[in-house]
Design an enzyme around this catalytic site. Structure first.
Site, PDB file in Angstrom:
ATOM      1  CD  GLU A   1       8.211   0.453  10.912  1.00  0.00           C
ATOM      2  OE1 GLU A   1       9.189   0.314  10.174  1.00  0.00           O
ATOM      3  OE2 GLU A   1       7.052   0.131  10.582  1.00  0.00           O
TER       4      GLU A   1
ATOM      5  CG  ASN B   1      -0.410  -0.139   2.501  1.00  0.00           C
ATOM      6  OD1 ASN B   1       0.652  -0.727   2.640  1.00  0.00           O
ATOM      7  ND2 ASN B   1      -1.064   0.394   3.500  1.00  0.00           N
TER       8      ASN B   1
ATOM      9  CD  GLU C   1       4.140  -0.224  13.333  1.00  0.00           C
ATOM     10  OE1 GLU C   1       2.906  -0.189  13.515  1.00  0.00           O
ATOM     11  OE2 GLU C   1       4.957   0.123  14.183  1.00  0.00           O
TER      12      GLU C   1
HETATM   13  O1  TXE Z   1      -0.725  -8.982   3.423  1.00  0.00           O
HETATM   14  P1  TXE Z   1       0.397  -9.926   4.001  1.00  0.00           P
HETATM   15  P2  TXE Z   1      -1.386  -8.978   1.947  1.00  0.00           P
HETATM   16  C1  TXE Z   1      -3.998  -6.329   5.297  1.00  0.00           C
HETATM   17  C2  TXE Z   1      -5.214  -5.951   4.497  1.00  0.00           C
HETATM   18  C3  TXE Z   1      -5.126  -6.849   3.306  1.00  0.00           C
HETATM   19  C4  TXE Z   1      -4.507  -8.098   3.897  1.00  0.00           C
HETATM   20  C5  TXE Z   1      -3.759  -8.990   2.955  1.00  0.00           C
HETATM   21  O2  TXE Z   1      -6.348  -6.246   5.228  1.00  0.00           O
HETATM   22  O3  TXE Z   1      -6.382  -7.132   2.790  1.00  0.00           O
HETATM   23  O4  TXE Z   1      -3.610  -7.618   4.865  1.00  0.00           O
HETATM   24  O5  TXE Z   1      -2.751  -8.270   2.261  1.00  0.00           O
HETATM   25  C6  TXE Z   1       4.781 -11.021   3.156  1.00  0.00           C
HETATM   26  N1  TXE Z   1       6.424 -14.909   6.116  1.00  0.00           N
HETATM   27  N2  TXE Z   1      -2.904  -5.425   5.103  1.00  0.00           N
HETATM   28  O6  TXE Z   1      -1.644 -10.370   1.470  1.00  0.00           O
HETATM   29  O7  TXE Z   1       0.159 -11.324   3.591  1.00  0.00           O
HETATM   30  C7  TXE Z   1       4.113 -10.672   1.850  1.00  0.00           C
HETATM   31  O8  TXE Z   1       4.737 -11.296   0.752  1.00  0.00           O
HETATM   32  C8  TXE Z   1       7.033 -13.759   5.805  1.00  0.00           C
HETATM   33  C9  TXE Z   1      -2.824  -4.366   6.051  1.00  0.00           C
HETATM   34  O9  TXE Z   1      -0.566  -8.139   1.064  1.00  0.00           O
HETATM   35  O10 TXE Z   1       0.520  -9.633   5.443  1.00  0.00           O
HETATM   36  C10 TXE Z   1       4.239  -9.157   1.857  1.00  0.00           C
HETATM   37  O11 TXE Z   1       5.541  -8.776   1.447  1.00  0.00           O
HETATM   38  N3  TXE Z   1       6.481 -12.827   5.013  1.00  0.00           N
HETATM   39  C11 TXE Z   1      -1.482  -3.719   6.073  1.00  0.00           C
HETATM   40  C12 TXE Z   1       4.017  -8.820   3.333  1.00  0.00           C
HETATM   41  O12 TXE Z   1       4.337 -10.009   4.045  1.00  0.00           O
HETATM   42  C13 TXE Z   1       5.256 -13.063   4.523  1.00  0.00           C
HETATM   43  C14 TXE Z   1      -0.834  -3.511   4.737  1.00  0.00           C
HETATM   44  C15 TXE Z   1       2.566  -8.416   3.668  1.00  0.00           C
HETATM   45  O13 TXE Z   1       1.713  -9.443   3.232  1.00  0.00           O
HETATM   46  C16 TXE Z   1       4.562 -14.249   4.828  1.00  0.00           C
HETATM   47  C17 TXE Z   1      -1.024  -4.636   3.855  1.00  0.00           C
HETATM   48  C18 TXE Z   1       5.201 -15.188   5.663  1.00  0.00           C
HETATM   49  N4  TXE Z   1       4.616 -16.347   6.020  1.00  0.00           N
HETATM   50  C19 TXE Z   1      -2.051  -5.528   4.056  1.00  0.00           C
HETATM   51  N5  TXE Z   1       3.356 -14.212   4.199  1.00  0.00           N
HETATM   52  C20 TXE Z   1      -1.547  -2.415   6.858  1.00  0.00           C
HETATM   53  N6  TXE Z   1      -2.400  -2.383   7.887  1.00  0.00           N
HETATM   54  O14 TXE Z   1      -0.844  -1.470   6.566  1.00  0.00           O
HETATM   55  C21 TXE Z   1       3.284 -13.039   3.535  1.00  0.00           C
HETATM   56  N7  TXE Z   1       4.439 -12.333   3.711  1.00  0.00           N
END
Ligand code: TXE
Length: 494
Positions: free
Chosen positions: A475, A166, A264
């Site tokens: 952060e 995002n 975060e």
């Molecule tokens: O998040 P992920 P996604 C929330 C928001 C969204 C949902 C899914 O609700 O609909 O999360 O988004 C990496 N070990 N937010 O799928 O899965 C992944 O590759 C290590 C809120 O994008 O949490 C990416 O680089 N890393 C949030 C990062 O983690 C892993 C912002 C985030 O992915 C992993 C984004 C693992 N097992 C999404 N699995 C906010 N609140 O700012 C995934 N990743």
């Protein structure tokens, strides 16, 4: 599509699909496989073909960072400051081009994206200064006669930086810049939806005269690349921004091997509107905080808690503003809200909206998929009147969806504001200094806003929250040193 001439001119320079490769040990590397990222405003457009790593390629990057750590950790503060300053200058000089790439890959509007690119540049400049100032230390007299004690800060070592889609430049910047400033080496894994942005940042960093291996980029899945970072005994710290579910998995895995971790995660941020508020200002805060950036911000004001005497007037004014918002292609001049980032997130938003109606929340506006001239993931901003126990008022949706909760009085509003598993940011609109002061003190969050949207923070002060929103040190700003350094206490008999 009505892309204006300014955008068309800039687009010529970067309309080609980017070929985004890994950066490992000072070299550009192809991946084990290749992935594609697409433009959410126009899914026929491929933004990047990018390298995807497997476990063993990720391990190469980690090994390179570990080998570079002794060298980089002993470079002079001046050298680190120069490197970060150079990176910041180039980002700032290329903010429009980087913003354009970001608007194409993530879908935020072009002005927002250019603003974010500029912010990333300023973050590197800020941490150039932090490299000179250091993490802070102190010298004290020991309890024992003749003994001196000093408390110093040292780099953590190798840090794994895992980022979401995002804020494809700002979030990587606010992890990479302090990591390097405080003498750590880095393995950076961007989200799969925005590899071109991660690569563009790496490309700038690669020209800043860092020793090979000090900064590495590896792209690919969270389960493979991210998990390898989290599990590697060579990685001393993990800084993660993303979902609560993934954050909790990372926390458990990191705890098993005693690695330092900073998380975060989500938010369900309240914006309280009291009866004495400037209502136009309050509606502005709600529109900006809840819906701009397509609601895809952890600081989004998704719970609008409004005191009974102004509840109905607030809802009417907000609905009028929502009806006037222009939803469309991120590059089109005048677009207020771009597309949702991808079809999965759009489906998630629409499912949450359907569930809100089913559980009895009163639908006020929007929440429908929209057709535009290009094939993108467009939807209208949604507004509900909800009760506190309903899921629309409790779960983070991460889309342009907000609900209004009616509060009997200020105390009730404060209770509602704190009635959430999250604790990132809380805002209040009021003209009462004493209410604002009370709210700032009693909101159980990491950040408060008075007469401002909950989203929109500065880079030189701490960012983070409480409860399910965050874990570990804050952060940004001077506080970033808490995570990116470790403290050593030294005793000397003089
Ligand atoms: O998040 P992920 P996604 C929330 C928001 C969204 C949902 C899914 O609700 O609909 O999360 O988004 C990496 N070990 N937010 O799928 O899965 C992944 O590759 C290590 C809120 O994008 O949490 C990416 O680089 N890393 C949030 C990062 O983690 C892993 C912002 C985030 O992915 C992993 C984004 C693992 N097992 C999404 N699995 C906010 N609140 O700012 C995934 N990743």
């Amino acid at each position: 599509m009505g892309v204006d001439s300014y955008t068309r001119r800039t687009l010529k320079r970067s309309e080609l699909t980017q070929n985004a490769r890994h950066y490992i040990n000072g070299r550009w590397e192809t991946g084990v496989t290749t992935g594609l990222s697409e433009n959410p405003s126009d899914t026929r457009e491929t933004v990047a073909e990018y390298a995807r790593a497997d476990r063993s390629q990720t391990e190469l990057a980690i090994r390179a960072a570990a080998d570079a750590a002794p060298h980089w950790s002993h470079t002079t503060p001046q050298r680190r400051a120069d490197v970060l300053d150079q990176i910041g200058s180039e980002i700032l000089a290329r903010r429009e081009e980087l913003g354009l790439l970001m608007a194409r890959e993530e879908g935020k509007t072009l002005p927002e994206a250019v603003g974010e690119a500029a912010r990333a540049g300023h973050i590197f400049k800020f941490f150039a200064g932090e490299a000179l100032r250091g993490g802070g230390g102190e010298t004290l007299a020991s309890l024992r006669p003749g003994v001196q004690v000093d408390v110093t800060r040292e780099p953590l070592g190798v840090v794994g930086l895992i980022t979401p889609w995002n804020f494809p430049l700002a979030i990587p910047a606010w992890k990479i810049a302090p990591a390097l400033a405080h003498g750590n080496t880095v393995v950076f894994k961007p989200a799969e939806l925005v590899p071109a942005c991660g690569w563009a940042l790496a490309e700038i960093i690669s020209r800043a005269a860092l020793p090979a291996g000090s900064f590495n980029l590896v792209m690919g899945s969270g389960r493979e690349v991210g998990q390898t970072l989290v599990d590697s005994p060579l990685v001393d710290g993990i800084s993660f921004t993303g979902s609560v579910e993934t954050g909790e998995l990372i926390l458990q895995a990191a705890a098993r091997r005693h690695a330092k971790v900073q998380l975060e995660m989500g938010g369900k941020n309240p914006l309280v509107v009291l009866a004495d508020a400037d209502l136009d200002r309050a509606v502005d805060c709600a529109v900006q905080g809840a819906y701009f950036s397509t609601g895809q911000r952890c600081t989004a004001s998704s719970r609008l808690i409004v005191e009974a005497p102004v509840h109905d007037a607030f809802v009417v004014r907000l609905r009028h503003r929502l009806a006037a918002l222009k939803i469309g292609h991120a590059l089109e001049r005048g677009t207020d809200i771009g597309p949702v980032v991808d079809r999965v997130q759009l489906a998630r938003n629409l499912a949450a909206i359907a569930a809100a109606s089913e559980e009895g929340a009163e639908h006020v506006w929007g929440g429908e998929p929209l057709q535009r001239a290009t094939q993108g993931h467009f939807m209208s901003p949604a507004l509900f009147l909800a009760r506190p126990e309903q899921r629309v008022a409790r779960d983070e949706i991460f889309g342009p969806v907000a609900c209004v909760l009616r509060a009997d009085d200020y105390e009730h509003a404060l209770d509602l504001a704190n009635d959430t598993p999250f604790g990132l940011c809380a805002g209040i609109c009021t003209t009462s200094l004493s209410r604002a002061t009370h709210f700032k003190r009693h909101a159980r969050v990491g950040m408060t806003m008075v007469n401002l949207p909950t989203a929109g923070v500065d880079y030189h002060v701490p960012f983070g929250g409480r409860k399910a929103s965050s874990y570990g040190p804050r952060e940004q700003g001077r506080h970033a040193a808490e995570f990116y350094t470790t403290v050593k206490t030294g005793y000397v008999l003089a």
